[in-house]
Design an enzyme around this catalytic site. Sequence first.
Site: not given
Ligand code: PGA
Length: 256
Positions: A15-17, A100, A102, A172, A178, A218, A239-240
Site C-alpha cells: 500500500n503505497w498510500k 483502511h 486512514e 490492521e 506507521g 509496521s 505500508g512503509g
Molecule cells: P505501515 O502501514 O506498514 O506503514 O505500518 C500499513 C498500512 O497502513 O497498510
Amino acid sequence: MPDQESTRRTVVIGNWKMHKTGAEGVALATEIVARLRPGRAEVAVAPPFTALAPVADAIRGSSVALAAQDVFHEREGAFTGAVSAPMLAAAGCSIVLVGHSERRHVFGDGDEDIGRKALAVLDAGMRPVVCVGETLEQRDAGGAENVVRSQVGAVVAGLSETQRTRLTVAYEPVWAIGTGRTATPDTAEAMHRVIRSSLATIAGPGTAERTPILYGGSVKGDNAGAILAGANVDGLLVGGASLRADSFLTICHAAG
Ligand code: PGA
C-alpha cells in the site's frame, strides 16, 4: 486434519498510500517485477490513483496484480474528486482496499460507506480487501475483539454467498500503523482467530475457512516471517516497507 493454510490464498499487498508519482511508481513496479521470485504468494501493489495507469502498463504480463487504495460506491455522476469501481477495473485493478484506517480516521469513512464500497468493488468484478482494526484506546479498554467483530459484521452481513467467496479481510491495529510498533505474532494470530470466528458466525464455516485474513501494521522484512507463522495469518498489507523494492521483496519472499 486438512492443512487449512494451504486451502487459502496467500496475499501480500504493498500500500503505497500518498507516495509515488506515475514515473516513480513505474520505476518501483518495474524493479519488483524484475526481482520477484515465483512463489505461492499473490503479490499486488496499490499505487495512488494517478499512478494506476502507468503502473498497470509496467506490470502487464507479470504475476504482480494492481490494487487501488479506495473507491467511491457510485458508478458515475456528479461526485467531484471521486473514482468509481468500474473506472478502477478499467484501469487494470483486480483488488481494492476498503475501510483502511486512514480512510476511517482521516476521511471519516464509516461502516456503512465501507459496506457500499465493498459491494461496488464486487459488482465491478474485483476483490475487496476489507480493513478492520482497533485503536489503542479501544484495545486498552478491552474492546479490541468487539470492535473488529462489529467492523467485520457490518460489511459481511450485506454480502451474498457468492460475493463472500471473493472477500479478503485485513487486520490492521491502528496503533501499529506507521508507528514502528508491530503487533506481536501472538496478538496478530489471536485477533485473526477472532475475525475468523466472527466470519463463521455471520457467514458460516465455509466462508470463514476460505477467506484470507492479512495482517498490516509496521510489517518489515525482519518481522514478516514470524507474523506469517500464525496459522490464521494468510498474508500481509505493507505500508512503509513497500515503498522500496528491497524491503518489499524481502517481505514477499518471506511469504513463500
Ligand atoms: P505501515 O502501514 O506498514 O506503514 O505500518 C500499513 C498500512 O497502513 O497498510
